[in-house]
Scaffold this motif. Structure first.
Motif, mmCIF file in Angstrom:
data_model
loop_
_atom_site.group_PDB
_atom_site.id
_atom_site.type_symbol
_atom_site.label_atom_id
_atom_site.label_comp_id
_atom_site.label_asym_id
_atom_site.label_seq_id
_atom_site.Cartn_x
_atom_site.Cartn_y
_atom_site.Cartn_z
ATOM 1 N N VAL A 183 0.819 -1.215 0.000
ATOM 2 C CA VAL A 183 0.000 0.000 0.000
ATOM 3 C C VAL A 183 0.854 1.267 0.000
ATOM 4 O O VAL A 183 0.483 2.280 -0.598
ATOM 5 N N GLY A 184 2.001 1.208 0.673
ATOM 6 C CA GLY A 184 2.900 2.359 0.677
ATOM 7 C C GLY A 184 2.639 3.335 1.805
ATOM 8 O O GLY A 184 2.106 2.977 2.860
ATOM 9 N N TYR A 185 3.002 4.582 1.568
ATOM 10 C CA TYR A 185 2.961 5.621 2.597
ATOM 11 C C TYR A 185 1.604 6.326 2.637
ATOM 12 O O TYR A 185 0.791 6.204 1.716
ATOM 13 N N LEU A 186 1.392 7.075 3.705
ATOM 14 C CA LEU A 186 0.198 7.893 3.823
ATOM 15 C C LEU A 186 0.215 8.991 2.761
ATOM 16 O O LEU A 186 1.274 9.468 2.353
ATOM 17 N N ASN A 187 -0.967 9.411 2.355
ATOM 18 C CA ASN A 187 -1.122 10.421 1.314
ATOM 19 C C ASN A 187 -1.156 11.811 1.957
ATOM 20 O O ASN A 187 -2.135 12.191 2.597
ATOM 21 N N GLU A 188 -0.078 12.576 1.776
ATOM 22 C CA GLU A 188 -0.009 13.913 2.375
ATOM 23 C C GLU A 188 -1.072 14.849 1.808
ATOM 24 O O GLU A 188 -1.491 15.805 2.476
ATOM 25 N N ASP A 189 -1.517 14.595 0.603
ATOM 26 C CA ASP A 189 -2.525 15.462 -0.019
ATOM 27 C C ASP A 189 -3.889 15.336 0.650
ATOM 28 O O ASP A 189 -4.750 16.212 0.480
ATOM 29 N N ARG A 190 -4.103 14.243 1.401
ATOM 30 C CA ARG A 190 -5.400 14.033 2.048
ATOM 31 C C ARG A 190 -5.377 14.442 3.530
ATOM 32 O O ARG A 190 -6.398 14.364 4.196
ATOM 33 N N ASP A 191 -4.240 14.843 4.031
ATOM 34 C CA ASP A 191 -4.006 15.369 5.376
ATOM 35 C C ASP A 191 -5.049 14.952 6.426
ATOM 36 O O ASP A 191 -4.892 13.949 7.098
ATOM 37 N N LEU A 192 -6.161 15.695 6.539
ATOM 38 C CA LEU A 192 -7.120 15.469 7.618
ATOM 39 C C LEU A 192 -7.737 14.077 7.566
ATOM 40 O O LEU A 192 -8.043 13.485 8.601
ATOM 41 N N ILE A 193 -7.922 13.510 6.366
ATOM 42 C CA ILE A 193 -8.541 12.191 6.226
ATOM 43 C C ILE A 193 -7.537 11.152 5.730
ATOM 44 O O ILE A 193 -7.921 10.162 5.112
ATOM 45 N N ALA A 194 -6.255 11.380 6.021
ATOM 46 C CA ALA A 194 -5.223 10.442 5.545
ATOM 47 C C ALA A 194 -5.414 9.053 6.137
ATOM 48 O O ALA A 194 -5.060 8.054 5.503
ATOM 49 N N ASP A 195 -5.968 8.962 7.349
ATOM 50 C CA ASP A 195 -6.204 7.641 7.930
ATOM 51 C C ASP A 195 -7.287 6.901 7.153
ATOM 52 O O ASP A 195 -7.105 5.751 6.750
ATOM 53 N N PHE A 196 -8.431 7.567 6.897
ATOM 54 C CA PHE A 196 -9.503 6.953 6.104
ATOM 55 C C PHE A 196 -8.980 6.520 4.742
ATOM 56 O O PHE A 196 -9.257 5.403 4.275
ATOM 57 N N ASP A 197 -8.222 7.393 4.104
ATOM 58 C CA ASP A 197 -7.635 7.091 2.804
ATOM 59 C C ASP A 197 -6.784 5.823 2.867
ATOM 60 O O ASP A 197 -6.843 4.979 1.962
ATOM 61 N N TYR A 198 -6.041 5.670 3.956
ATOM 62 C CA TYR A 198 -5.161 4.505 4.091
ATOM 63 C C TYR A 198 -5.977 3.233 4.315
ATOM 64 O O TYR A 198 -5.662 2.175 3.767
ATOM 65 N N TRP A 199 -7.038 3.318 5.122
ATOM 66 C CA TRP A 199 -7.865 2.116 5.357
ATOM 67 C C TRP A 199 -8.522 1.667 4.056
ATOM 68 O O TRP A 199 -8.649 0.462 3.815
ATOM 69 N N VAL A 200 -8.945 2.623 3.224
ATOM 70 C CA VAL A 200 -9.528 2.273 1.930
ATOM 71 C C VAL A 200 -8.494 1.571 1.059
ATOM 72 O O VAL A 200 -8.781 0.541 0.423
ATOM 73 N N ARG A 201 -7.302 2.112 1.029
ATOM 74 C CA ARG A 201 -6.248 1.504 0.202
ATOM 75 C C ARG A 201 -5.902 0.104 0.698
ATOM 76 O O ARG A 201 -5.653 -0.812 -0.096
ATOM 77 N N ILE A 202 -5.918 -0.088 2.011
ATOM 78 C CA ILE A 202 -5.696 -1.439 2.550
ATOM 79 C C ILE A 202 -6.875 -2.342 2.187
ATOM 80 O O ILE A 202 -6.703 -3.473 1.731
ATOM 81 N N GLY A 203 -8.098 -1.834 2.397
ATOM 82 C CA GLY A 203 -9.295 -2.632 2.187
ATOM 83 C C GLY A 203 -9.494 -3.101 0.760
ATOM 84 O O GLY A 203 -10.218 -4.079 0.513
#
Length: 317
Positions: free
Chosen positions: A201-221
């Motif tokens: 999945v890689g690193y957190l998305n800095e462009d999504r800042d406030l919702i970077a956690d949600f973005d990461y869970w989606v990418r994992i899911g």
């Protein structure tokens, strides 16, 4: 592998007691069942001007007494005493730095870049783990190779002394994750994942800042399943300077703004299921709710009258 004992750490102030000040987790067995080594857990704490909470966070990690821990603190150049706190605990850390960074997400990614663990996560500097959390995480992952990411419950604590509140952590598929308007159940401090997930999945998305956690869970899911752990693994501190101190309004606004970017093709059935559901929540419900509120007393009166009628009917039978 060495573990940290409470007597190895700086002595807390006299007003502080209980976990993680004067209490520690139970010592772990030397190995997992089958004489397997405990997997290495890499934890990254991003920090910036939260000295009020930081020491509690640090001690909650170190006093897990976990035998294969890699703990890193990435401070953004705090000027409130955080650097001094980090320095006092530095010999127990795998890595620490205090320097300017682009953002909170950038700080986490800097830690992930150095992480060598079999299991990876981050813990914010105003949150903390409960006793035995890392043991639960390690044993869950070790029980089944198919467990690639896990989510547990969180206890929200309030700096103003309000009663703590348990919030449920639960994953039931990526489409349910998309429906954040039905209740969000993926709480960051109680989520962990394997190295193979990070490598994919890689690193957190800095462009999504406030919702970077949600973005990461989606990418994992999209590629992996989360295992649900029925246990409170962490505490999240609610305080006036927290990013979500506005009751998550800003967080939800950011989610609403980006929601459709996660749903895939505009011509897919899932896209329109989600679009209709979100429209119903944010557009129709505010229109219908006042009408329902007006109708409820009459409906209750009707139900009560129906109950009286059925009682009389039975009595006359």
């Amino acid at each position: 592998m060495n573990t940290t004992d409470i007597h190895d750490l700086p002595i807390p102030g006299p007003a502080r007691s209980g976990w993680p000040w004067t209490e520690q987790s139970e010592a772990l067995p030397a190995t997992l069942p089958g004489k397997r080594e405990w997997p290495r857990i890499s934890i990254v704490t991003p920090s910036f001007n939260q000295a009020e909470f930081l020491e509690q966070t640090i001690r909650s990690v170190l006093l897990q007494r976990y035998p294969n821990l890699e703990y890193m603190i990435i401070d953004g150049g705090s000027n409130d005493g955080s650097a001094e706190i980090i320095s006092r605990y530095s010999k127990h850390l795998a890595y620490h730095v205090s320097e300017s960074d682009r953002s909170y997400i950038h700080a986490i990614n800097k830690g992930f870049e150095r992480a060598t663990g079999d299991i990876i996560c981050w813990l914010n500097s105003d949150d903390y783990y409960l006793p035995g959390t890392l043991r639960t995480v390690a044993e869950t992952f070790s029980a089944e190779k198919t467990h690639t990411a896990l989510v547990g419950h969180v206890l929200v604590t309030y700096s103003d002394g309000s009663p703590a509140k348990k919030v449920i952590g639960n994953y039931s598929g990526i489409e349910r994750l998309f429906k954040f308007w039905k209740g969000y159940q993926m709480h960051q401090p109680s989520i962990f994942w394997r190295r193979e997930v990070f490598e994919s999945v890689g690193y957190l998305n800095e462009d999504r800042d406030l919702i970077a956690d949600f973005d990461y869970w989606v990418r994992i899911g999209k590629h992996y399943q989360f295992t649900n752990v029925d246990q409170i693994l962490s505490c999240a501190t609610h305080h006036p300077r927290a990013k979500t101190a506005d009751g998550f309004r800003g967080y939800h606004e950011a989610l609403k703004k980006q929601a459709t970017s996660y749903w895939g093709s505009r011509w897919s059935p899932r896209y329109w299921r989600l679009a209709i559901s979100m429209f119903g929540c944010y557009r129709l419900r505010p229109l219908i709710e006042p009408v329902l509120n007006l109708a409820r007393p009459y409906y209750r009166a009707f139900q009560s009258q129906q109950g009286v009628w059925h009682t009389r009917k039975r009595n006359n039978a």
